[in-house]
Design a protein around this motif. Structure first.
Motif, PDB file in Angstrom:
ATOM      1  N   ARG A   1       0.824  -1.199   0.000  1.00 17.60           N
ATOM      2  CA  ARG A   1       0.000   0.000   0.000  1.00 17.60           C
ATOM      3  C   ARG A   1       0.865   1.260   0.000  1.00 17.60           C
ATOM      4  NH1 ARG A   1      -2.968  -3.128   3.750  1.00 17.60           N
ATOM      5  NH2 ARG A   1      -2.306  -1.837   5.520  1.00 17.60           N
TER       6      ARG A   1
ATOM      7  N   ALA B   1      -3.615  -3.034  -6.071  1.00 20.59           N
ATOM      8  CA  ALA B   1      -3.973  -2.107  -4.996  1.00 20.59           C
ATOM      9  C   ALA B   1      -4.516  -0.799  -5.550  1.00 20.59           C
ATOM     10  CB  ALA B   1      -2.759  -1.853  -4.106  1.00 20.59           C
TER      11      ALA B   1
ATOM     12  N   HIS C   1     -12.180  -0.030  -2.524  1.00 21.04           N
ATOM     13  CA  HIS C   1     -11.726  -0.979  -1.513  1.00 21.04           C
ATOM     14  C   HIS C   1     -10.481  -0.493  -0.771  1.00 21.04           C
ATOM     15  CE1 HIS C   1     -14.391  -4.402  -2.461  1.00 21.04           C
ATOM     16  NE2 HIS C   1     -14.413  -3.834  -3.636  1.00 21.04           N
ATOM     17  N   GLY C   2      -9.846   0.523  -1.300  1.00 19.89           N
ATOM     18  CA  GLY C   2      -8.688   1.065  -0.618  1.00 19.89           C
ATOM     19  C   GLY C   2      -7.468   0.199  -0.635  1.00 19.89           C
ATOM     20  N   GLY C   3      -7.492  -0.862  -1.450  1.00 18.69           N
ATOM     21  CA  GLY C   3      -6.343  -1.716  -1.532  1.00 18.69           C
ATOM     22  C   GLY C   3      -6.082  -2.536  -0.309  1.00 18.69           C
ATOM     23  N   LYS C   4      -7.059  -2.703   0.549  1.00 17.41           N
ATOM     24  CA  LYS C   4      -6.865  -3.443   1.795  1.00 17.41           C
ATOM     25  C   LYS C   4      -7.280  -4.876   1.630  1.00 17.41           C
ATOM     26  CE  LYS C   4      -7.561   0.668   4.621  1.00 17.41           C
ATOM     27  NZ  LYS C   4      -8.314   1.308   5.686  1.00 17.41           N
TER      28      LYS C   4
ATOM     29  N   LYS D   1       0.911   4.171  -2.762  1.00 21.35           N
ATOM     30  CA  LYS D   1       0.814   5.591  -2.400  1.00 21.35           C
ATOM     31  C   LYS D   1       1.919   6.381  -3.075  1.00 21.35           C
ATOM     32  CE  LYS D   1       0.851   8.656   1.622  1.00 21.35           C
ATOM     33  NZ  LYS D   1       0.949   8.716   3.107  1.00 21.35           N
TER      34      LYS D   1
ATOM     35  N   GLU E   1      -8.076  -1.500  -6.884  1.00 25.27           N
ATOM     36  CA  GLU E   1      -9.028  -1.681  -5.794  1.00 25.27           C
ATOM     37  C   GLU E   1      -9.349  -0.359  -5.117  1.00 25.27           C
ATOM     38  OE1 GLU E   1      -8.193  -4.702  -3.002  1.00 25.27           O
ATOM     39  OE2 GLU E   1      -7.686  -6.212  -4.494  1.00 25.27           O
ATOM     40  N   GLU E   2      -8.368   0.503  -4.977  1.00 23.27           N
ATOM     41  CA  GLU E   2      -8.644   1.805  -4.370  1.00 23.27           C
ATOM     42  C   GLU E   2      -9.598   2.615  -5.240  1.00 23.27           C
ATOM     43  OE1 GLU E   2      -6.307   5.918  -3.240  1.00 23.27           O
ATOM     44  OE2 GLU E   2      -5.254   4.012  -3.121  1.00 23.27           O
TER      45      GLU E   2
END
Length: 597
Positions: free
Chosen positions: A515, A586, A594-597, A519, A589-590
């Motif tokens: 993550r 990730a 889903h925020g990549g979590k 970022k 998904e973000e």
């Protein structure tokens, strides 16, 4: 057939074909109105003036009603012929057109998700008493499905990759049962024909507005046909209202039939709810085909929901009306069903497995030897050491590098392996000043044919080598897809057709390290607004394809996600270095919430 005996599938489809014949006079009437508007308004008065002048020249009497009767007869013949032709095209070619339109392809038997869906289709087919049903997968992250009936009577169920990723097995079973219900009820053929007929007016509107004209004509009104556009708009509106009325009532009937087949109204509600609340957009195609999907393929989540216009122009019932009807069968309130759906989503999210370890086990990659750096070199020549390649006396060619400038010294095999090579390029022998077209040189042409043969897939190896470490990769299932993983540097080779499925699915989770890399990527992308990509910024140089050995093309994954990857066009595979695929997942998904979590 005796009274009270249930019809077979073939009898039901024959009945649907017979019922579709009543569309002919109705469609003919619509065509008569539309063509009549164009003929009478566009050319009626001109025809009337010519007839009057002709009658005066002959000195005979003139009947004012005669030209109008002649134009009405011509319009009726034209409308009837067009209606019959369009019905024939819809009957025998509409299903194939829809399959091509959404780019559906046969399922992959090695894909775990596809195999599970095939088992679901077989279960529901047997429960419904249908013949063999073909399964096709739409390569799209949207959540949607549909059923078509080919001209040969072969039923086909089309399911998107997004539906495989976001629906549970019970919900997939419910979605398939919904599509099979349309086949059982005879809706599929009828709606397919109706949608194809409506598509004719959509194309007419595009032609009337010159939608496909060149960009330099955008502000010009030349070629516009106002009467033709009005006629097409009227025809499209009438057919849309008809298809809307038919589709909305039959969606409720298909939901009820799906409950009968699955005995699980909550799963049917879950399939409808997730398809409606997630992205259901499957691409740009005529809106006339919207009634064929389980939910309207709109671009935004939650579109085509309750509203005062939905009763007139929406091809599907409002989502909450469908959930409310299903909740009564489930003996629960709509709120309880929706809460259960979200709770199940939370449990699935918590059950995700780790994709990569938290620590960074990145191994130091050995320097790529010189014999592997050249484009087009397939294998290391035996007996040639890595440090000091044997002297090469083969003939070499140069490429134009600008006005009166030439560069490079490539062998024929290296030349044809360059990503930008074309047989129409000018080349010249090293040391010569006579350029020639590449296809005119027999040596280059023979090397190009050998290159194409090697990349045809016939000579692929079962255990390709890692382009960095030169160790054998192993087959590793990732997100249900078989891939090739390097056990040393953790790089991964994925078929290009499987990359979208990997990015859509939510089976693995990522540690904070991934993550953080995502970022950092977003930060770097923010300071690169022009999307500049320089392949030289990556270390390691050109990588050979693990299958064919030809230099792979180093490129960003997409314009939206500028993650650098290496791709072999000939073998249709993509190489992801360590963490590249996980970072890309990730990021996707973000963007999906889903925020990549």
């Amino acid at each position: 057939m005796k009274p009270g005996t249930p019809e077979s599938f073939w009898q039901m489809q024959q009945s649907a074909v017979r019922r579709s014949f009543w569309l002919l006079p109705f469609i003919g009437a619509i065509y008569f109105i539309c063509f009549g508007l164009v003929i009478f308004a566009g050319g009626g008065f001109v025809f009337l003036i010519l007839q009057t002048a002709s009658s005066q020249a002959r000195g005979s009497g003139f009947d004012p009603a005669l030209p109008w009767l002649q134009m009405a007869a011509a319009t009726a013949v034209l409308a009837g012929g067009t209606a019959a032709y369009q019905w024939y095209r819809a009957r025998y070619h509409a299903a194939d057109l829809v399959v091509d339109m959404v780019r559906a392809r046969p399922m992959n038997p090695k894909d775990r998700y596809h195999q599970r869906l095939l088992n679901v289709v077989e279960e529901m087919r047997i429960a419904a008493g249908l013949p063999k049903v073909a399964l096709m997968v739409v390569p799209s992250p949207a959540v949607n499905s549909m059923a078509v009936l080919g001209a040969d009577g072969q039923p086909k169920v089309l399911v998107s990759e997004g539906m495989l990723a976001h629906l549970t097995r019970d919900e997939q079973q419910a979605a398939v049962a919904h599509e099979l219900a349309h086949l059982i009820n005879g809706d599929t053929f009828f709606v397919t024909v109706l949608c194809s007929l409506a598509g004719f007016f959509e194309r007419m509107k595009e032609f009337a507005t010159n939608t496909n004209r060149p960009a330099h004509h955008e502000r010009s009104d030349e070629g516009a046909h106002p009467f033709l556009y009005i006629a097409a708009a009227i025809g499209a509106l009438l057919l849309k209202l008809l298809s809307t009325t038919i589709s909305r009532t039959r969606e409720f009937a298909a939901d009820a039939k799906a409950v009968e087949l699955t005995r699980n109204p909550a799963a049917v509600a879950g399939a409808v709810y997730k398809a409606q609340m997630r992205r259901s957009f499957l691409g740009s195609f005529p809106q006339s085909f919207t009634p064929m999907f389980i939910v309207a393929p709109e671009s935004e989540p939650g579109a085509n929901d309750d509203g005062w216009l939905s009763g007139w122009f929406s091809t599907h019932p409002p989502m909450m009306e469908r959930v409310k009807a299903l909740s009564s069968l489930a003996k629960a309130t709509p709120e309880q069903l929706i809460h259960a759906i979200h709770h199940g989503e939370s449990l699935r999210e918590a059950a995700r497995v780790d994709a990569v370890p938290e620590q960074d086990p990145r191994a130091s990659r050995p320097a790529i030897p010189a014999w592997w750096m050249g484009a087009g070199v397939l294998r290391k020549p035996e007996g040639v050491p890595d440090e000091e390649p044997a002297a090469d006396t083969t003939e070499r060619w140069e490429l134009p590098a600008g006005p009166d400038r030439w560069s490079g010294a490539h062998t024929a095999e290296e030349l044809v392996g360059l990503p930008f090579f074309s047989l129409t390029m000018f080349v010249r022998r090293a040391g010569s000043d006579q350029p020639e077209v590449a296809r005119d040189n027999a040596r280059i042409l023979r090397a190009f044919k050998d290159f194409r043969q090697r990349n045809s897939g016939a000579h692929r190896v079962d255990a390709p080598e890692c382009p960095h470490c030169r160790v054998k990769t192993r087959v590793d299932e990732y997100e249900g897809v078989p891939t090739h993983l390097c056990p040393k540097c953790r790089g991964r080779l994925v078929k290009r057709a499987d990359v979208l499925a990997v990015l859509t699915r939510r089976e693995v989770k990522f540690p904070p390290r991934i993550r953080e890399l995502a970022k950092q990527f977003r930060f770097n992308a923010g300071i690169n607004p022009r999307k500049r990509f320089d392949a030289r910024e990556r270390s390691g140089g050109v990588l050979p394809c693990p299958f064919c050995g030809v230099a792979m093309l180093e490129k960003p994954f997409s314009y939206q996600y500028f993650v650098p990857v290496d791709e072999c066009v000939g073998c249709a595979v993509t190489w992801f270095d360590q963490d590249e695929l996980e970072v890309l997942q990730a990021l996707v998904e973000e963007a999906d919430g889903h925020g990549g979590k």
